[in-house]
Design a protein around this motif. Structure first.
Motif, PDB file in Angstrom:
ATOM      1  N   LEU A 292       0.826  -1.211   0.000  1.00 12.67           N
ATOM      2  CA  LEU A 292       0.000   0.000   0.000  1.00 12.67           C
ATOM      3  C   LEU A 292       0.858   1.259   0.000  1.00 12.67           C
ATOM      4  O   LEU A 292       0.532   2.255  -0.669  1.00 12.67           O
ATOM      5  N   ALA A 293       1.961   1.227   0.755  1.00 10.58           N
ATOM      6  CA  ALA A 293       2.867   2.380   0.773  1.00 10.58           C
ATOM      7  C   ALA A 293       3.481   2.601  -0.610  1.00 10.58           C
ATOM      8  O   ALA A 293       3.598   3.746  -1.079  1.00 10.58           O
ATOM      9  N   PHE A 294       3.875   1.526  -1.280  1.00  9.85           N
ATOM     10  CA  PHE A 294       4.411   1.620  -2.642  1.00  9.85           C
ATOM     11  C   PHE A 294       3.364   2.203  -3.592  1.00  9.85           C
ATOM     12  O   PHE A 294       3.659   3.069  -4.420  1.00  9.85           O
ATOM     13  N   THR A 295       2.127   1.710  -3.466  1.00  8.94           N
ATOM     14  CA  THR A 295       1.041   2.176  -4.329  1.00  8.94           C
ATOM     15  C   THR A 295       0.839   3.675  -4.186  1.00  8.94           C
ATOM     16  O   THR A 295       0.671   4.402  -5.176  1.00  8.94           O
ATOM     17  N   TRP A 296       0.836   4.159  -2.953  1.00  6.65           N
ATOM     18  CA  TRP A 296       0.668   5.596  -2.711  1.00  6.65           C
ATOM     19  C   TRP A 296       1.812   6.398  -3.331  1.00  6.65           C
ATOM     20  O   TRP A 296       1.592   7.444  -3.947  1.00  6.65           O
ATOM     21  N   ALA A 297       3.032   5.880  -3.226  1.00  2.00           N
ATOM     22  CA  ALA A 297       4.200   6.613  -3.722  1.00  2.00           C
ATOM     23  C   ALA A 297       4.180   6.774  -5.235  1.00  2.00           C
ATOM     24  O   ALA A 297       4.662   7.787  -5.760  1.00  2.00           O
ATOM     25  N   ILE A 298       3.638   5.792  -5.964  1.00  3.29           N
ATOM     26  CA  ILE A 298       3.631   5.886  -7.426  1.00  3.29           C
ATOM     27  C   ILE A 298       2.341   6.501  -7.961  1.00  3.29           C
ATOM     28  O   ILE A 298       2.203   6.683  -9.177  1.00  3.29           O
ATOM     29  N   SER A 299       1.401   6.816  -7.071  1.00  6.62           N
ATOM     30  CA  SER A 299       0.129   7.383  -7.495  1.00  6.62           C
ATOM     31  C   SER A 299       0.240   8.898  -7.667  1.00  6.62           C
ATOM     32  O   SER A 299       1.169   9.526  -7.143  1.00  6.62           O
TER      33      SER A 299
END
Length: 414
Positions: A292-299
């Motif tokens: 989820l943290a990765f997803t937020w960073a690339i969003s």
């Protein structure tokens, strides 16, 4: 009891080849993306590595149980080194030429893996498997900690040609160390193809009859089907095409993940040992948080900017790598302990085939999806699938997954 000379020769040999492989493993996707800018082409390279293994692995497992495992290991290391030298000598660096090379390397790698995978647990005592696995993983991670950053730099300086050359040299170095291992195995040569079929049936039958192994296997199948496209396609695609990181930044992020994994494996080897398996579902929960943290960073919602995203993801990757170690090492050790040596090649190859069958399902879907939808949206879908799988196995099979079991103790769970 301390780990013995044979184990250290094995570990050092693997370290050398893994270092070279890590350099190429970073350079190749960079080369493919720079030449094609296509997530689908990246998927094609992954499938070119996986599909030959899927076809060959059952027969490789039989060969690994019947023929000298050390000779298989040494021979295929040297053969892969010779192949890569040929790629450089004959300038076979076109995209489709490298696809063919990928297929050949994967085919030889299937026989290599069958020999080494079956032999490795015989080099140490059964109760030392967590320590041995975490030590080998630490060497591998150390190689992949240095290798990606080195690979990004080498690709920037010398391109794909220099990266492949370094990998070729590493295979020969690995083979030299492996030659010194003392390992006895009575060769049982195949006399007819029907023996191959009988051996395959015996391996699959053992796997099907053992509830403990089959539960571990099905858990791994679902997680690999969802996790393989994430690590192999989405992460490099997001770093290079979404966030526009340089090749050196790309390598550093890979190294950050491996640095975290090195920390996790060190903790298992020094402190936790067999107790690491007790925390499987805790670590799976933390793994979901990292996604989820990765997803937020690339969003588009993060607002971090390129530099902010790089440093945020570097920190996340260190934590993420540590968490992954507490998933991978205990599961591998549980499987190795539960299979007798004389069946290990066949059973582990059968498991590998099933796992390779599950992987393309996600990969085939992810490549085209990345060409049509934002990477962060594709990642959310994968996270939801992984969460559902973990929740199911926690509710229905957590006692089996958390159990420690040796071969000979399986009667109670079959």
């Amino acid at each position: 009891m301390s780990l013995n000379r044979n184990f250290w020769l094995f570990a050092i040999g693997r370290f050398i080849s893994q270092l070279g492989w890590a350099v190429q493993d970073v350079a190749l996707p960079l080369y493919v993306l720079d030449q094609t800018h296509s997530g689908s082409m990246m998927t094609a390279f992954i499938l070119a590595e996986m599909i030959p293994v899927l076809i060959i692995m059952p027969f490789a497992g039989v060969v690994g149980d019947r023929y000298n495992r050390k000779h298989l290991m040494v021979g295929f290391d040297l053969a892969r080194g010779a192949l890569l030298f040929g790629v450089i000598a004959f300038d076979l660096l076109g995209i489709y030429q490298l696809l063919v090379v990928q297929v050949i390397m994967a085919s030889m790698g299937a026989f290599f893996s069958a020999g080494t995978g079956a032999m490795f647990p015989d080099l140490v005592e059964p109760d030392e498997l967590e320590k041995a696995n975490s030590t080998v993983s630490s060497f591998t991670i150390l190689a992949r900690l240095v290798g990606p950053a080195l690979g990004g730099f080498i690709y920037a300086v010398g391109g794909i040609r220099l990266a492949i050359l370094i990998n070729a040299v590493s295979f020969f170095g690995s083979g030299l160390f492996e030659m010194l291992i003392k390992y006895e195995w009575r060769t049982k040569e195949l006399e007819s193809f029907s023996q191959v079929i009988e051996d395959l049936k015996e391996g699959i039958g053992f796997l099907r009859s053992n509830r403990y192994l089959s539960t571990l296997m099905f858990f791994a199948l679902f997680m690999i089907a969802l996790g393989q496209p994430f690590g192999a396609v989405i992460m490099p695609y997001s770093y290079r095409e979404v966030l526009k990181f340089s090749s050196y930044q790309f390598g550093l992020l890979e190294s950050a993940f491996m640095g975290g994994a090195l920390i996790g494996n060190g903790l298992i080897a020094i402190k936790f040992g067999k107790r690491a398996g007790r925390y499987l579902f805790h670590t799976l929960l933390l793994d979901g948080v990292m996604i989820l943290a990765f997803t937020w960073a690339i969003s588009p919602f993060s607002g971090l900017g390129r530099n902010g995203a790089f440093f945020f993801l570097a920190g996340i990757n260190i934590l993420w790598g540590s968490i992954e170690a507490f998933i991978d090492v205990p599961l591998n050790s549980k499987i190795q302990r539960a299979i007798p040596s004389e069946l290990r090649g066949r059973v582990m190859s059968a498991m590998a085939v099933l796992m390779h069958l599950s992987s393309p399902l996600g990969l085939i879907a992810v490549g085209p999806l990345l060409d049509r939808f934002p990477a962060w949206e594709v990642t959310v879908v994968i996270w939801a699938g992984m969460a559902a799988v973990v929740a199911y196995f926690w509710a229905r099979h957590r006692e089996v997954l958390l159990k420690e079991q040796k071969y000979g103790e399986s009667e109670g769970v079959t």
